[in-house]
Design an enzyme around this catalytic site. Sequence first.
Site, PDB file in Angstrom:
ATOM      1  CG  ASP A 269      -0.214  31.611 -25.279  1.00 23.39           C
ATOM      2  OD1 ASP A 269      -1.179  31.883 -24.552  1.00 23.39           O
ATOM      3  OD2 ASP A 269       0.013  32.228 -26.334  1.00 23.39           O
ATOM      4  CG  HIS A 292       0.201  33.850 -21.360  1.00 22.43           C
ATOM      5  ND1 HIS A 292       0.031  34.268 -22.648  1.00 22.43           N
ATOM      6  CD2 HIS A 292       1.489  34.133 -21.045  1.00 22.43           C
ATOM      7  CE1 HIS A 292       1.175  34.773 -23.113  1.00 22.43           C
ATOM      8  NE2 HIS A 292       2.078  34.697 -22.147  1.00 22.43           N
TER       9      HIS A 292
END
Length: 468
Positions: A269, A292
Amino acid sequence: MARLMRSSSSSFSNPHSIYLTYCYFLHTRTLFSSICLLLFLNTANANGFNRLIQLPTNGLYRNSSISSKPVLLNIDDFGAKGDGFTDDTKVLQDVWKVACSLPSRTKILIPKGKFYLIKPSNFGGPCQSDVTLKMSGSITAPREPEAWHGLDVHKWLYFHGIKNFKLEGGGIFDGMGQEWWARSCKRNNSNPCTHAPTAITFHKCTNLKVRKVTMFNSQQMHMAFTSCKHVSAANVTVIAPRDSPNTDGIHISASTYVELKNLIISTGDDCISIVSNSSRIRINNVVCGQGHGISIGSLGKYNTYAAVQDVIVNRAFFFDTENGVRIKTWQGGSGFARKITFQNIWMQNVSNPIIIDQYYCDSSVPCLNQTSAVSIENISFRGIKGTSAKEEAMTFKCSDSYPCKRIYLENIQLTTPSGIANSYCWEAYGTSTGLIYPPPCISSGDIVIRHNVKPNSTYWRKDYYAFF
Ligand SMILES: *[C@@H]1O[C@H](CO)[C@@H](O)[C@H](O)[C@H]1NC(C)=O
Ligand SMILES: *[C@@H]1O[C@H](CO)[C@@H](O)[C@H](O)[C@H]1NC(C)=O
Ligand SMILES: *[C@@H]1O[C@H](CO)[C@@H](O)[C@H](O)[C@H]1NC(C)=O
Ligand SMILES: *[C@@H]1O[C@H](CO)[C@@H](O)[C@H](O)[C@H]1NC(C)=O
Ligand SMILES: *[C@@H]1O[C@H](CO)[C@@H](O)[C@H](O)[C@H]1NC(C)=O
Ligand SMILES: *[C@@H]1O[C@H](CO)[C@@H](O)[C@H](O)[C@H]1NC(C)=O
Ligand SMILES: *[C@@H]1O[C@H](CO)[C@@H](O)[C@H](O)[C@H]1NC(C)=O
């Protein structure tokens, strides 16, 4: 502004850069990038150990006018086993109580080469004096989520209300997150969506230092600073698989005066996420591989207020990430994200290198359009270069009711494998200087807006959307 412009340079010049460059060339396959990260890790650790070995034992804790010799508490002296199987939770908690209640500075030692199984634990302050946790060995979490039965599933190691705490030592925190991930609704949507623990949370802390630690496979987020003041973290490495859900590297929430330096983060993430009321954040020298990218947000979920300001991200390298630098807000929120600068950044195969999204919606049901929004203004992107995995290399999706104001672009060169790159703008205002590729689409016109002063009187005024 002029001062900032001169400092704009994309060269990496500290000792870390050797490894960064090395990683840059090796990264092309996930496997290689992992090896590369580990190489870096080992080299860094080896240096640390050498330095320790060269010192005479009594030289480790030199008396100085600033600090007197700390009391050293070795967890093994309190009966810890460190064999990876025996539950050492009670011992660590007892050592913490001793350390925290002693009037002189204390150092808790987690010895090198051993693995201490620690169940979810709270380490509370305030303490009588300054405490250091010297992690030379490893702390591992229970493998089974059942170990959290009856406990708070948001936390594994929870440090709260502490002042002048230091975490150091080159050791490893292993969250053993695999079973948590398998049960996540993001892995298998027939699973219920539940929370998973953050590996290390620092809550309501003041003057916190984190130096040289490695975190693996957290259940969910790796390290979180919530409601903290004066935090400094350096030489931190975080590694979790690409498909591990919600495993943010470092999460900053409602915190101020936070400095992060020399980080390598490769997770499933956000590399770093900054949310709610956070300000005066400085991030320097970060490698974000997979995951991310660096996110301001998400902000404004469930119509909440958020205020993030004064953030500088300087010198970062992103590779194979879904985003590079991102600001994301939900519709319906309020507050602002402003005075944020991203500069001296290299991107390699990044899907959304530069993105502002005021329509963020990480939800299984579509989000409805709403008129309120977290406003976004005074955001600078300077010296951002490299490759974008998608043709749309710059995206500014701003709110109709709260357009993005004063976006500033300087020297941006993002290319794509196809040779075609473009940018997308919706309600985005600002200016640009230097070479910008893909060609920018932000509007440079200031606009005239109507203000309702009283219910029945309005006036028109020029508002500065584009310029400072
Ligand atoms: C350590 O430093 C303190 C303060 O500077 C001094 O008073 C004390 O005598 C020193 N102790 C030793 C063992 O050198
Ligand atoms: C998803 O979860 C359901 C229920 O827990 C299980 O029966 C199924 O085998 C899982 N699917 C996969 C692909 O793991
Ligand atoms: C981080 O590690 C590098 C290399 O080992 C070292 O030179 C530097 O002083 C460390 N930084 C901090 C703040 O500890
Ligand atoms: C942020 O600040 C606002 C206003 O001061 C407050 O209402 C809100 O609870 C804060 N949010 C967090 C997460 O601290
Ligand atoms: C680019 O990144 C994606 C993941 O976002 C990865 O699957 C792909 O292999 C990478 N491509 C190259 C050429 O490295
Ligand atoms: C915009 O942000 C920069 C720092 O990013 C700051 O120096 C400047 O004062 C801000 N301008 C306004 C109008 O807030
Ligand atoms: C929400 O607003 C955007 C931008 O104005 C528009 O493209 C989209 O169609 C709207 N969605 C809905 C559900 O009204």
